[in-house]
Design a protein around this motif. Structure first.
Motif, short mmCIF file in Angstrom:
data_model
loop_
_atom_site.label_atom_id
_atom_site.label_comp_id
_atom_site.label_asym_id
_atom_site.label_seq_id
_atom_site.Cartn_x
_atom_site.Cartn_y
_atom_site.Cartn_z
N GLY A 175 53.95 6.25 -28.08
CA GLY A 175 53.62 6.87 -26.89
C GLY A 175 53.24 8.36 -27.10
N LYS A 176 53.85 9.13 -27.72
CA LYS A 176 53.77 10.48 -28.15
C LYS A 176 52.11 10.71 -28.72
CE LYS A 176 58.48 11.74 -28.32
NZ LYS A 176 59.58 11.70 -29.04
N LEU A 177 52.00 9.98 -29.44
CA LEU A 177 50.59 9.94 -30.19
C LEU A 177 49.27 9.88 -29.13
CD1 LEU A 177 51.46 8.16 -33.50
CD2 LEU A 177 50.47 10.51 -33.27
N LEU A 178 49.57 8.67 -28.22
CA LEU A 178 48.57 8.58 -27.03
C LEU A 178 48.41 9.57 -26.26
CD1 LEU A 178 49.61 4.67 -26.94
CD2 LEU A 178 47.32 5.61 -27.24
N GLU A 217 58.69 11.46 -20.20
CA GLU A 217 58.54 10.33 -19.25
C GLU A 217 57.10 9.84 -19.45
OE1 GLU A 217 60.20 8.08 -17.33
OE2 GLU A 217 61.74 9.02 -18.51
N ALA A 218 56.11 10.75 -19.39
CA ALA A 218 54.51 10.46 -19.58
C ALA A 218 54.47 9.88 -21.06
CB ALA A 218 53.87 11.93 -19.69
N ALA A 219 54.93 10.33 -22.05
CA ALA A 219 54.87 9.48 -23.37
C ALA A 219 55.35 8.13 -23.16
CB ALA A 219 55.51 10.27 -24.37
N VAL A 224 54.56 2.05 -22.79
CA VAL A 224 54.70 0.89 -22.01
C VAL A 224 53.28 0.14 -21.77
CG1 VAL A 224 55.38 -0.04 -19.78
CG2 VAL A 224 56.92 1.67 -20.79
N LYS A 225 52.39 1.04 -21.61
CA LYS A 225 51.06 0.59 -21.04
C LYS A 225 50.44 -0.18 -22.61
CE LYS A 225 47.89 3.25 -19.22
NZ LYS A 225 47.25 4.52 -18.54
N LEU A 226 50.70 0.49 -23.56
CA LEU A 226 50.31 0.06 -24.88
C LEU A 226 51.18 -1.34 -25.06
CD1 LEU A 226 48.79 0.44 -27.79
CD2 LEU A 226 51.04 1.20 -28.36
N GLN A 227 52.29 -1.26 -25.08
CA GLN A 227 52.92 -2.87 -25.03
C GLN A 227 52.41 -3.69 -24.28
OE1 GLN A 227 56.87 -0.74 -24.94
NE2 GLN A 227 56.90 -0.95 -27.41
N ALA A 228 51.96 -3.42 -23.06
CA ALA A 228 51.58 -4.21 -21.89
C ALA A 228 50.14 -4.48 -22.19
CB ALA A 228 51.82 -3.45 -20.55
N GLY A 229 49.52 -4.04 -23.07
CA GLY A 229 48.23 -4.65 -23.74
C GLY A 229 47.19 -3.82 -22.90
N ASP A 230 47.25 -2.57 -22.35
CA ASP A 230 46.36 -1.76 -21.69
C ASP A 230 45.01 -1.61 -22.49
OD1 ASP A 230 45.69 0.74 -19.61
OD2 ASP A 230 45.38 1.17 -21.52
N ALA A 231 43.98 -1.82 -22.20
CA ALA A 231 42.65 -1.93 -23.13
C ALA A 231 42.55 -0.48 -23.65
CB ALA A 231 41.66 -2.47 -22.37
N GLU A 232 42.45 0.41 -22.82
CA GLU A 232 42.30 1.84 -23.51
C GLU A 232 43.29 2.14 -24.61
OE1 GLU A 232 42.94 5.07 -20.77
OE2 GLU A 232 41.61 6.52 -22.16
N ASN A 233 44.36 1.79 -24.13
CA ASN A 233 45.46 2.34 -25.27
C ASN A 233 45.56 1.54 -26.37
OD1 ASN A 233 46.32 4.30 -23.53
ND2 ASN A 233 48.36 3.74 -23.38
N LEU A 234 45.13 0.24 -26.41
CA LEU A 234 45.05 -0.67 -27.56
C LEU A 234 43.81 -0.13 -28.18
CD1 LEU A 234 45.65 -4.18 -26.44
CD2 LEU A 234 46.72 -2.98 -28.16
N ALA A 235 42.70 0.14 -27.71
CA ALA A 235 41.69 0.73 -28.49
C ALA A 235 42.11 1.89 -29.20
CB ALA A 235 40.64 0.93 -27.61
N ILE A 236 42.72 2.98 -28.73
CA ILE A 236 42.89 4.08 -29.41
C ILE A 236 44.07 3.78 -30.31
CG2 ILE A 236 44.32 6.52 -29.02
CD1 ILE A 236 43.40 6.52 -26.07
#
Ligand code: ARG
Length: 596
Positions: A175-178, A217-219, A224-236
């Motif tokens: 979360g923090k890294l993203l 909260e932002a992190a 949460v987005k990453l865990q839900a499979g958000d394409a951008e976050n997954l790619a990063i």
């Protein structure tokens, strides 16, 4: 199963001894009746201490049992004497001719004082396992060195080994890294040194989160987005993992470490909800303060219960958490899914985890939870935590850089090579620079590994450049030097391998006999190292071997031997010593040099 081969005298004696035990105690299981090197060579070469336990279990006099066994034992083909000692030990002394024959067979290439196991197991070795976006530091050396040595030893003995690098590539840190990646990434810095830049992102965002709940909260939102499979976050996330792996691989290449598979924590993500559901359905996990945990089932006394801790004289619950109150999964959940996957994929008889002793609580709970979750499967596999202690600095505190930071593994290796280069240049000014660099690489990296492998793995040890690079004492350079010195004897002798093979081996001087006897014990050192997961047994063995060789070389002239036959025999001893040194170092992941 392959037929058992008994090429070594102690194996032959053992076989006869077990048969003799079976005759006296037909109902006993003699497979634990084994021979070990005699702790005091004045009493014999091999010793068996197992009869005492057999006698005790049957309430019979151990010396009488020993006498009974000995009466039905004929090992005159190999032994000069068999004696009963102390409370019921049996001591065996080999005939010199047996020694010479065994050495001759080794010289013919029939064995190198060990045999492959007759009971090969499939063993998964989980080791190294660094975390993505963090540099591999000094703490990862131990898992990497010890794990690699163990897998090499086990393979050499004929086991089927699968090495698995359980990379930490999933978790809340992303979360923090993203957030950092999206807001403050320095592309140029990433190109230069990805992990350092990722580490910076994490530190900056982490500090911001500590100071400002909104950042936190932002992190969390990114996670949460990453865990839900958000394409951008997954790619990063994938890019961060890839960049980290490039750096891990660079280090593994330098260390000569390879993995059969690298299945990081993220590989098991899809299985985690099912693991928890199943644990709950079977009544193994239950809810507590919003989280899910595995609690004591009261089946063992509190003292032995890994799900309880004693706080101020009272036993309180210490559950293994498998799901957090926010729905996220824990380290243990992933490890449960990992065991399940490994069993289904490879059907191993054993899984060993080479991980810091500070995680021993985790592994105790993990193994106990798995046994409750899949009792059938758990009976078929041995789960072992191979723990180890810390590396300390001169001050007795965990080893740090002068400015108090953790020591990065890459930098440590650079320094080892640099220091070894200075030593080599002093000693061998005549060699050209490229040669000195090669020697420095092999010596420097060997020194670090050996310093890490030679103490009992569970004790902490003090990191000392001077000690590990010394050419005397129990160090890699000392053993590498012993090897190179033997090679120089052959260069001077200018004899081809064929010339040597035909020669007979004769053992007359006490130092020759002592060296021969020690050579014969190489296999036992390998076996003990494997069965106790302790590579340091091999270090001790090799160090003693080098000592035996030195005594031999000082008292028995080789190139100036009184006859050609004597010279050839001694050259055999030199060659066998060199081969055992080389293979022994090789299973520790350490190279040798023909010239130093
Ligand atoms: N990544 C973990 C750490 O750095 C080690 C993982 C060990 N293996 C395992 N299956 N838990 O602490």
């Amino acid at each position: 199963m392959k037929p058992e081969i008994f090429v070594l005298p102690h194996q032959q004696i053992e076989k006869h001894l077990q048969a003799a035990v079976r005759r006296v105690l037909p109902e006993a299981d003699p497979t634990h009746v084994l021979l070990r090197p005699c702790p005091d060579v004045r009493f014999g070469d091999y010793q068996c201490s197992a009869l005492m336990a057999l006698a005790k279990a049957r309430r019979i006099n151990p010396r009488q049992l020993a006498a009974g066994v000995m009466a039905g034992l004929d090992v005159r083909a190999w032994c000069e004497s068999v004696t009963i000692a102390g409370a019921g030990f049996l001591n065996f002394r080999l005939k010199t001719s047996t020694l010479a024959e065994t050495l001759q067979a080794a010289a013919r290439g029939e064995h190198l004082f060990f045999t492959k196991t007759a009971a090969a197991r499939c063993i998964v070795v989980d080791f190294s396992s660094p975390n993505v976006a963090k540099p591999m530091h000094v703490g990862h050396i131990r898992s990497t060195d010890i794990g690699d040595a163990l897998q090499r030893i086990l393979r050499l003995l004929g086991h089927r080994v699968i090495t698995d690098n359980h990379i930490g590539d999933w978790g809340t840190q992303f979360g923090k890294l993203l957030l950092g990646w999206k807001e403050i990434l320095d592309r140029a810095a990433l190109e230069r040194d990805a992990i350092t830049e990722l580490e910076r992102l994490y530190k900056v965002v982490n500090a911001a989160c500590d100071a400002d709940p909104q950042r936190l909260e932002a992190a969390k939102h990114e996670l949460v987005k990453l865990q839900a499979g958000d394409a951008e976050n997954l790619a990063i996330w994938k890019e961060m993992t890839r960049l980290s792996q490039v750096q891990f691989d660079a280090i593994y290449n330098r260390l000569g470490v390879k993995f059969d598979v690298t299945l990081g924590e993220s590989f098991y993500n899809a299985q985690l909800p099912d693991v928890v559901r199943d644990l709950v359905a079977r009544g193994i996990a239950r809810e507590s303060e919003g989280a899910m945990g595995v609690f004591s089932d009261g089946s063992v006394p509190p003292k032995e219960d890994v799900f309880l801790v004693n706080r101020d004289g009272e036993w309180v619950a210490d559950p293994a958490l498998v799901q957090k109150s926010d729905g996220g999964f824990n380290y243990t959940t992933t490890d449960l899914a990992t065991i399940d996957y490994r069993l289904k994929t490879w059907s191993p008889q054993e899984i060993i985890y080479v991980v810091d002793d500070r995680q021993s609580g985790h592994f105790k709970k993990l193994f106990a939870t798995f046994a409750r979750w899949q009792p059938e499967a758990a009976r078929r596999v041995r789960l072992v935590h191979v723990g180890f202690g810390k590396i300390l600095g001169d001050d007795g505190k965990p080893f740090k850089t002068r400015s108090g930071e953790t020591v990065k593994l890459g930098e440590l290796m650079d320094e080892a090579q640099e220091r070894a280069f200075r030593v080599v240049s002093e000693k061998n000014a005549g060699l050209d620079e490229a040669q000195r660099r090669t020697i420095a690489r092999v010596v420097g990296l060997g020194a670090i590994k050996y310093a890490d492998l030679s103490p009992n793995r569970q004790s902490d040890y003090v990191f000392s450049w001077d000690k590990m690079l010394a050419l005397s004492g129990n160090t890699a350079p000392y053993l590498q030097y012993a090897y190179a010195r033997i090679q120089s004897i052959f260069r001077k002798a200018a004899l081809s391998h064929e010339d040597r093979v035909v020669a007979a081996i004769t053992l007359e001087q006490p130092a020759e006999v002592a060296l021969a006897k020690h050579l014969l014990n190489f296999g036992l050192a390998l076996e003990t190292a494997a069965s106790e997961y302790r590579p340091n047994f091999i270090c001790t063995y090799l160090y003693e071997l080098a000592g035996c060789f030195t005594s031999f070389y000082e008292t028995c002239p080789v190139l100036k031997a009184e006859s050609a036959a004597r010279q050839a025999s001694r050259l055999h001893l030199c060659d066998l010593t060199a081969r055992v040194l080389k293979l022994g170092l090789e299973v520790l992941g350490i190279d040798v040099l023909e010239q130093m």
